[in-house]
Design a protein around this motif. Sequence first.
Motif, PDB file in Angstrom:
ATOM      1  N   PRO A  47       4.627  16.064   9.560  1.00  0.00           N
ATOM      2  CA  PRO A  47       3.788  16.821   8.630  1.00  0.00           C
ATOM      3  C   PRO A  47       3.981  16.361   7.186  1.00  0.00           C
ATOM      4  O   PRO A  47       5.055  15.877   6.813  1.00  0.00           O
ATOM      5  CB  PRO A  47       4.280  18.261   8.818  1.00  0.00           C
ATOM      6  N   ALA A  48       2.952  16.507   6.396  1.00  0.00           N
ATOM      7  CA  ALA A  48       3.020  16.146   4.986  1.00  0.00           C
ATOM      8  C   ALA A  48       3.863  17.178   4.240  1.00  0.00           C
ATOM      9  O   ALA A  48       3.576  18.378   4.277  1.00  0.00           O
ATOM     10  CB  ALA A  48       1.622  16.081   4.387  1.00  0.00           C
ATOM     11  N   THR A  49       4.923  16.702   3.602  1.00  0.00           N
ATOM     12  CA  THR A  49       5.772  17.588   2.819  1.00  0.00           C
ATOM     13  C   THR A  49       6.578  16.739   1.840  1.00  0.00           C
ATOM     14  O   THR A  49       6.387  15.517   1.762  1.00  0.00           O
ATOM     15  CB  THR A  49       6.708  18.427   3.725  1.00  0.00           C
ATOM     16  N   ASN A  50       7.495  17.343   1.135  1.00  0.00           N
ATOM     17  CA  ASN A  50       8.275  16.628   0.132  1.00  0.00           C
ATOM     18  C   ASN A  50       9.503  15.995   0.788  1.00  0.00           C
ATOM     19  O   ASN A  50      10.630  16.401   0.554  1.00  0.00           O
ATOM     20  CB  ASN A  50       8.698  17.593  -0.979  1.00  0.00           C
ATOM     21  N   TRP A  51       9.261  14.965   1.611  1.00  0.00           N
ATOM     22  CA  TRP A  51      10.356  14.277   2.276  1.00  0.00           C
ATOM     23  C   TRP A  51      11.271  13.622   1.258  1.00  0.00           C
ATOM     24  O   TRP A  51      10.809  13.000   0.304  1.00  0.00           O
ATOM     25  CB  TRP A  51       9.820  13.226   3.247  1.00  0.00           C
ATOM     26  N   ILE A  52      12.588  13.748   1.468  1.00  0.00           N
ATOM     27  CA  ILE A  52      13.570  13.245   0.521  1.00  0.00           C
ATOM     28  C   ILE A  52      14.360  12.070   1.076  1.00  0.00           C
ATOM     29  O   ILE A  52      14.587  11.074   0.399  1.00  0.00           O
ATOM     30  CB  ILE A  52      14.551  14.370   0.115  1.00  0.00           C
ATOM     31  N   ALA A  53      14.814  12.164   2.333  1.00  0.00           N
ATOM     32  CA  ALA A  53      15.698  11.141   2.893  1.00  0.00           C
ATOM     33  C   ALA A  53      15.419  10.970   4.373  1.00  0.00           C
ATOM     34  O   ALA A  53      14.939  11.887   5.054  1.00  0.00           O
ATOM     35  CB  ALA A  53      17.156  11.520   2.666  1.00  0.00           C
ATOM     36  N   ILE A  54      15.762   9.776   4.892  1.00  0.00           N
ATOM     37  CA  ILE A  54      15.534   9.466   6.299  1.00  0.00           C
ATOM     38  C   ILE A  54      16.654   8.554   6.779  1.00  0.00           C
ATOM     39  O   ILE A  54      17.190   7.749   6.010  1.00  0.00           O
ATOM     40  CB  ILE A  54      14.147   8.805   6.493  1.00  0.00           C
ATOM     41  N   ALA A  55      17.027   8.694   8.052  1.00  0.00           N
ATOM     42  CA  ALA A  55      18.095   7.870   8.631  1.00  0.00           C
ATOM     43  C   ALA A  55      17.709   7.488  10.047  1.00  0.00           C
ATOM     44  O   ALA A  55      16.919   8.167  10.711  1.00  0.00           O
ATOM     45  CB  ALA A  55      19.417   8.626   8.624  1.00  0.00           C
ATOM     46  N   SER A  62       0.811  -1.216   0.000  1.00  0.00           N
ATOM     47  CA  SER A  62       0.000   0.000   0.000  1.00  0.00           C
ATOM     48  C   SER A  62       0.846   1.269   0.000  1.00  0.00           C
ATOM     49  O   SER A  62       0.329   2.347  -0.297  1.00  0.00           O
ATOM     50  CB  SER A  62      -0.943   0.018   1.205  1.00  0.00           C
ATOM     51  N   LEU A  63       2.132   1.166   0.353  1.00  0.00           N
ATOM     52  CA  LEU A  63       2.998   2.345   0.374  1.00  0.00           C
ATOM     53  C   LEU A  63       3.555   2.597  -1.025  1.00  0.00           C
ATOM     54  O   LEU A  63       4.745   2.412  -1.295  1.00  0.00           O
ATOM     55  CB  LEU A  63       4.136   2.167   1.384  1.00  0.00           C
ATOM     56  N   PHE A  64       2.677   2.992  -1.930  1.00  0.00           N
ATOM     57  CA  PHE A  64       3.091   3.250  -3.301  1.00  0.00           C
ATOM     58  C   PHE A  64       4.047   4.436  -3.351  1.00  0.00           C
ATOM     59  O   PHE A  64       3.895   5.415  -2.624  1.00  0.00           O
ATOM     60  CB  PHE A  64       1.877   3.524  -4.191  1.00  0.00           C
ATOM     61  N   GLY A  65       5.014   4.340  -4.222  1.00  0.00           N
ATOM     62  CA  GLY A  65       5.951   5.431  -4.409  1.00  0.00           C
ATOM     63  C   GLY A  65       6.934   5.589  -3.269  1.00  0.00           C
ATOM     64  O   GLY A  65       7.470   6.679  -3.068  1.00  0.00           O
ATOM     65  N   ALA A  66       7.208   4.507  -2.521  1.00  0.00           N
ATOM     66  CA  ALA A  66       8.206   4.590  -1.453  1.00  0.00           C
ATOM     67  C   ALA A  66       9.547   4.989  -2.049  1.00  0.00           C
ATOM     68  O   ALA A  66      10.027   4.378  -3.003  1.00  0.00           O
ATOM     69  CB  ALA A  66       8.317   3.250  -0.734  1.00  0.00           C
ATOM     70  N   SER A  67      10.127   6.038  -1.511  1.00  0.00           N
ATOM     71  CA  SER A  67      11.345   6.597  -2.108  1.00  0.00           C
ATOM     72  C   SER A  67      12.558   6.517  -1.209  1.00  0.00           C
ATOM     73  O   SER A  67      13.676   6.761  -1.658  1.00  0.00           O
ATOM     74  CB  SER A  67      11.110   8.068  -2.488  1.00  0.00           C
ATOM     75  N   ALA A  68      12.368   6.200   0.074  1.00  0.00           N
ATOM     76  CA  ALA A  68      13.490   6.093   0.997  1.00  0.00           C
ATOM     77  C   ALA A  68      13.110   5.144   2.113  1.00  0.00           C
ATOM     78  O   ALA A  68      11.944   5.075   2.522  1.00  0.00           O
ATOM     79  CB  ALA A  68      13.858   7.463   1.564  1.00  0.00           C
ATOM     80  N   VAL A  69      14.095   4.400   2.617  1.00  0.00           N
ATOM     81  CA  VAL A  69      13.850   3.469   3.704  1.00  0.00           C
ATOM     82  C   VAL A  69      15.104   3.383   4.563  1.00  0.00           C
ATOM     83  O   VAL A  69      16.226   3.553   4.065  1.00  0.00           O
ATOM     84  CB  VAL A  69      13.457   2.070   3.160  1.00  0.00           C
ATOM     85  N   THR A  70      14.921   3.154   5.857  1.00  0.00           N
ATOM     86  CA  THR A  70      16.046   2.981   6.762  1.00  0.00           C
ATOM     87  C   THR A  70      15.680   1.906   7.773  1.00  0.00           C
ATOM     88  O   THR A  70      14.500   1.615   7.991  1.00  0.00           O
ATOM     89  CB  THR A  70      16.398   4.308   7.470  1.00  0.00           C
ATOM     90  N   ALA A  71      16.714   1.300   8.399  1.00  0.00           N
ATOM     91  CA  ALA A  71      16.485   0.193   9.316  1.00  0.00           C
ATOM     92  C   ALA A  71      17.386   0.324  10.537  1.00  0.00           C
ATOM     93  O   ALA A  71      18.488   0.878  10.466  1.00  0.00           O
ATOM     94  CB  ALA A  71      16.755  -1.139   8.623  1.00  0.00           C
ATOM     95  N   SER A  72      16.903  -0.189  11.660  1.00  0.00           N
ATOM     96  CA  SER A  72      17.741  -0.293  12.845  1.00  0.00           C
ATOM     97  C   SER A  72      18.791  -1.372  12.620  1.00  0.00           C
ATOM     98  O   SER A  72      18.721  -2.136  11.648  1.00  0.00           O
ATOM     99  CB  SER A  72      16.885  -0.641  14.066  1.00  0.00           C
ATOM    100  N   ALA A  73      19.763  -1.472  13.511  1.00  0.00           N
ATOM    101  CA  ALA A  73      20.859  -2.425  13.326  1.00  0.00           C
ATOM    102  C   ALA A  73      20.369  -3.865  13.279  1.00  0.00           C
ATOM    103  O   ALA A  73      20.913  -4.692  12.537  1.00  0.00           O
ATOM    104  CB  ALA A  73      21.887  -2.254  14.437  1.00  0.00           C
ATOM    105  N   ASP A  74      19.320  -4.180  14.064  1.00  0.00           N
ATOM    106  CA  ASP A  74      18.812  -5.547  14.055  1.00  0.00           C
ATOM    107  C   ASP A  74      17.734  -5.778  13.005  1.00  0.00           C
ATOM    108  O   ASP A  74      17.228  -6.893  12.855  1.00  0.00           O
ATOM    109  CB  ASP A  74      18.285  -5.938  15.435  1.00  0.00           C
ATOM    110  N   GLY A  75      17.373  -4.736  12.262  1.00  0.00           N
ATOM    111  CA  GLY A  75      16.416  -4.872  11.178  1.00  0.00           C
ATOM    112  C   GLY A  75      14.968  -4.970  11.596  1.00  0.00           C
ATOM    113  O   GLY A  75      14.098  -5.190  10.747  1.00  0.00           O
ATOM    114  N   THR A  76      14.671  -4.770  12.883  1.00  0.00           N
ATOM    115  CA  THR A  76      13.279  -4.886  13.323  1.00  0.00           C
ATOM    116  C   THR A  76      12.516  -3.582  13.193  1.00  0.00           C
ATOM    117  O   THR A  76      11.303  -3.586  12.942  1.00  0.00           O
ATOM    118  CB  THR A  76      13.202  -5.361  14.781  1.00  0.00           C
TER     119      THR A  76
END
Length: 259
Positions: free
Chosen positions: A197-205, A157-171
């Motif tokens: 807030p809804a905005t043009n998010w580019i990157a996440i860590a 359902s998360l169409f257009g996912a453009s960035a993803v990040t994970a914790s060290a254990d991947g959970t």
Amino acid sequence: MLFRSKLVAAADKGDIWVSTNSGVNWTSNNISQCSWSCVASSADGCKLVAAAGRIATLSGPIYTSTNSGATWTLNSAPSAGWLSVASSADGSKLVALDNSVYTSTNSGMTWASTNAPDEGWKTVASSADGTKFVVAGTFGIYASTNSGNSWTLINSSLFGASAVTASADGTKLAAIAGSSIYVSTNSGIAWAKTSAPATNWIAIASSANGSRLVAVAGGIKNLQQLVVTGPIYTSTNSGMTWASNSVPVQYWVSVASDR
């Protein structure tokens, strides 16, 4: 990207630069100039991987280094329009995206194409041990719990996912889709839209334990076609709440976190 005192930066249609003293001094590496699109590092900053994107009809290579960028080796990965690359903490397990997902279990000496479907991939994240990979793209998010040998659709359902990040254990996962930020605390089984807030998010860590997140927004055009720059937001509770930082709004394009 940030790894203690060792840093690496790649320039589009340029060189790769490294610093071994937290950015006080930088050295241009002896590597072919390419349209570099992504870099990743082992936790100690010794093993690096750099991938190039596509220029017109020309595809890019993948290079690796085992000595903090002093020398580089052209890998056997096929030339492609590489979009994202991730590394395990010890630098032995790598994952790279173009239209397909490729993995390496020997620090890039050899690469293998996985059976992940082409879902318009945009970005990839890895757990510290390299057993868990998460790939996000136009049509959803897939995960692997066995270093890319098999893949499972964990969110369609998360169409257009453009960035993803994970914790060290991947959970603990966090993803940008559309103008929103979503989080999961159970390896992607369930996802929740956050109050960011809804905005043009580019990157996440993410921090190593997944409790601290930082997200940056890029520019958008308003009705007068003027570029409106974006903020930086942080969370200290795995995305439950978010706070705007006291930094000037800019056209942010990337962000990293101390693991």
